[in-house]
Design an enzyme around this catalytic site. Structure first.
Site, PDB file in Angstrom:
ATOM      1  N   ASN A 124       0.876  -1.170   0.000  1.00 57.15           N
ATOM      2  CA  ASN A 124       0.000   0.000   0.000  1.00 57.15           C
ATOM      3  C   ASN A 124       0.916   1.224   0.000  1.00 57.15           C
ATOM      4  O   ASN A 124       1.454   1.604   1.030  1.00 57.15           O
ATOM      5  CB  ASN A 124      -0.891  -0.038   1.251  1.00 57.15           C
ATOM      6  CG  ASN A 124      -1.838   1.138   1.321  1.00 57.15           C
ATOM      7  OD1 ASN A 124      -1.784   2.053   0.491  1.00 57.15           O
ATOM      8  ND2 ASN A 124      -2.706   1.130   2.315  1.00 57.15           N
ATOM      9  N   ARG A 179      -2.584  -1.988  -3.504  1.00 59.62           N
ATOM     10  CA  ARG A 179      -3.765  -1.164  -3.327  1.00 59.62           C
ATOM     11  C   ARG A 179      -3.624   0.019  -4.278  1.00 59.62           C
ATOM     12  O   ARG A 179      -2.630   0.732  -4.232  1.00 59.62           O
ATOM     13  CB  ARG A 179      -3.848  -0.662  -1.890  1.00 59.62           C
ATOM     14  CG  ARG A 179      -5.007   0.259  -1.710  1.00 59.62           C
ATOM     15  CD  ARG A 179      -4.979   0.932  -0.370  1.00 59.62           C
ATOM     16  NE  ARG A 179      -6.141   1.766  -0.222  1.00 59.62           N
ATOM     17  CZ  ARG A 179      -6.194   2.817   0.573  1.00 59.62           C
ATOM     18  NH1 ARG A 179      -5.150   3.143   1.301  1.00 59.62           N
ATOM     19  NH2 ARG A 179      -7.284   3.532   0.655  1.00 59.62           N
ATOM     20  N   HIS A 231     -12.695   3.212  -0.106  1.00 59.92           N
ATOM     21  CA  HIS A 231     -12.761   2.154   0.918  1.00 59.92           C
ATOM     22  C   HIS A 231     -13.526   0.933   0.392  1.00 59.92           C
ATOM     23  O   HIS A 231     -14.066   0.157   1.175  1.00 59.92           O
ATOM     24  CB  HIS A 231     -13.470   2.635   2.202  1.00 59.92           C
ATOM     25  CG  HIS A 231     -12.788   3.734   2.940  1.00 59.92           C
ATOM     26  ND1 HIS A 231     -13.469   4.773   3.504  1.00 59.92           N
ATOM     27  CD2 HIS A 231     -11.478   3.928   3.228  1.00 59.92           C
ATOM     28  CE1 HIS A 231     -12.622   5.592   4.111  1.00 59.92           C
ATOM     29  NE2 HIS A 231     -11.400   5.102   3.953  1.00 59.92           N
ATOM     30  N   ARG A 262     -10.677  15.917   7.243  1.00 57.69           N
ATOM     31  CA  ARG A 262     -11.421  16.263   6.016  1.00 57.69           C
ATOM     32  C   ARG A 262     -12.817  16.768   6.361  1.00 57.69           C
ATOM     33  O   ARG A 262     -13.445  16.271   7.296  1.00 57.69           O
ATOM     34  CB  ARG A 262     -11.519  15.040   5.103  1.00 57.69           C
ATOM     35  CG  ARG A 262     -10.241  14.768   4.358  1.00 57.69           C
ATOM     36  CD  ARG A 262     -10.340  13.504   3.538  1.00 57.69           C
ATOM     37  NE  ARG A 262      -9.348  12.532   3.980  1.00 57.69           N
ATOM     38  CZ  ARG A 262      -9.409  11.240   3.737  1.00 57.69           C
ATOM     39  NH1 ARG A 262     -10.419  10.732   3.069  1.00 57.69           N
ATOM     40  NH2 ARG A 262      -8.466  10.435   4.190  1.00 57.69           N
ATOM     41  N   GLU A 286      -8.320  -5.178   4.705  1.00 54.45           N
ATOM     42  CA  GLU A 286      -8.168  -4.891   3.276  1.00 54.45           C
ATOM     43  C   GLU A 286      -7.007  -5.684   2.670  1.00 54.45           C
ATOM     44  O   GLU A 286      -7.083  -6.117   1.524  1.00 54.45           O
ATOM     45  CB  GLU A 286      -7.945  -3.381   3.082  1.00 54.45           C
ATOM     46  CG  GLU A 286      -9.208  -2.588   3.354  1.00 54.45           C
ATOM     47  CD  GLU A 286      -8.962  -1.130   3.708  1.00 54.45           C
ATOM     48  OE1 GLU A 286      -8.470  -0.874   4.822  1.00 54.45           O
ATOM     49  OE2 GLU A 286      -9.257  -0.254   2.890  1.00 54.45           O
TER      50      GLU A 286
END
Ligand code: AMP
Length: 399
Positions: A7, A91, A180, A241, A384
């Site tokens: 990742n 990823r 996601h 965010r 993940e």
């Protein structure tokens, strides 16, 4: 099959070496501060102890080189040579409408991932540097791209379109993509296995609540709506965010503060959310501590954070025509009984009851709704990397 999962972020690389047949994690760690003089590699040993080594890593290739070096290190390593790595799964953050599933990486795939650079200017280039580093360092090893956006490609147009001029969608691909996806896919399926119900016949709302957060509505096994958009900035209030905000407020702010696009991007991605409101931290643990100490802005940040989750669950219950399962996952979703309780108690109108004892647990699979609850509420730790390893193994032709 031993699958190396990578990742690659803009200044970091996280890795796991996973045995795809049983999900065993043989090694894990990461590199941080790539490009800075104090970059370092950290890794976890099989006995759980951790080690950090400071090495100068000017770029991603050097970072990946150090990951491979530690994996094959005579003392700390878990494999003897690179030959033991059957494939590498990456990823990849943005696939726009070009990818609706994981794919074997070819020059054509690399070209298409590069075409997505304008909408993911920080993430996709980092992902490509990781892919190119592996191509250089282990030539010939098969590589697979697993996209954050792919799972949401099933959304209908009425959910993914923005009411901007249609030409902006056609010319620039401006629409909702969602992120996601690998996590929402994993936890929704896993929740059904855990509950012993058929995945293809459920109305599921998955709440991935971490530093970044998104909520997805899943009907009969497919994503029908999700809270993140063209970028991961839309939807829930997040660590730093902004989430949903009046677009007019943004153009107004640009004028007030004399901000250009990058300046505004910095405000909405790095200075807003829980950090922006509390003025303390983006980390929910710090916010919980500050609330306990009587800090009012921390309390406001938490109230807003929970309220936004509540609104999305309400909206997606309407979208799905009811809900059978609600799943909490990711850093906050897995570890904050307080957050889960605050949200669930306001869902009593849906016939949801909470098993307060079960809800105390952190970071493990558990049903937290009461026996009489009309909707099952579960916590499923996300994984993940396991999905990336499994997709990679399947695509390169093993198991
Ligand atoms: P993630 O992005 O999924 O890794 O989630 C990271 C976030 O999870 C952190 O920023 C924290 O806000 C949150 N978190 C982790 N542990 C806890 C905890 N015990 N209680 C509340 N929040 C937590």
């Amino acid at each position: 099959m031993k699958i190396l999962v990578l990742n690659c972020g803009s200044s970091s690389v996280k890795y796991k070496l996973i045995e795809s047949e049983n999900g065993n994690v043989l090694a894990e760690g990461g590199v941080e501060k790539i490009g800075l003089p104090d970059s370092f590699l950290k890794f976890k040993r099989p006995d759980g102890s951790k080690e950090t080594i400071t090495v100068s890593m000017p770029d991603h290739k050097e970072a990946v080189k150090n990951v491979l070096k530690i994996l094959t290190d005579p003392k700390e390593g878990v494999i003897k040579s690179f030959d033991e790595i059957h494939a590498v799964g990456h990823r990849v953050v943005h696939g726009m409408e070009k990818f609706n599933k994981s794919v074997l990486i070819t020059p054509e795939v690399i070209g298409k991932v590069k075409e997505c650079y304008p909408v993911a200017p920080l993430h996709n280039p980092a992902n490509i540097t990781g892919i190119e580093a592996i191509t250089d360092l282990i030539p010939g090893v098969p590589q697979v791209a697993v996209f954050d956006t792919a799972f949401h490609q099933t959304m209908p147009a009425k959910a993914f379109m923005y009411a901007l001029p249609y030409e902006d969608y056609e010319k620039y691909g401006v629409r909702r993509y969602g992120f996601h996806g690998t996590s929402h896919r994993y936890v929704s399926r896993r929740a059904c296995e855990f509950l012993g119900v058929p995945y293809e016949q459920q109305r599921i709302i998955t709440c991935h609540i971490g530093n970044g957060g998104s909520i997805t509505a899943i009907k009969d096994g497919i994503s029908v709506d999700t809270s993140m958009g063209l970028t991961p900035t839309e939807g829930l209030m997040m660590g730093t965010r902004v989430g949903d905000v009046d677009p007019g407020a943004l153009t107004y702010l640009m004028k007030c503060e004399g901000l250009d696009a990058d300046g505004l991007g910095n405000v909405i991605n790095k200075k807003s959310g829980v950090l922006g409101i509390s003025g303390i931290s983006s980390d929910m643990r710090d916010i919980e501590d500050a609330i306990a100490a009587g800090n009012e802005r921390a309390k406001l940040a938490m109230d807003m954070y929970e309220y936004r989750i509540l609104k999305y669950i309400g909206a997606y219950t309407a979208v799905l025509g009811g809900a059978d399962i609600i799943v909490f996952t990711a850093g906050v979703g897995e570890n904050s009984p307080e957050l889960r309780e605050a949200v669930c108690e306001k869902l009593a109108y849906m016939g949801i009851t909470l098993d307060k004892e079960a809800n105390r647990s952190r970071g493990k699979e558990v049903v937290i709704s009461g026996a009489d609850s009309k909707v099952k509420v579960v916590v499923i730790p996300t994984d993940e990397e396991l999905v990336i390893a499994q997709d990679t193994a399947m695509i390169v032709g093993g198991k």
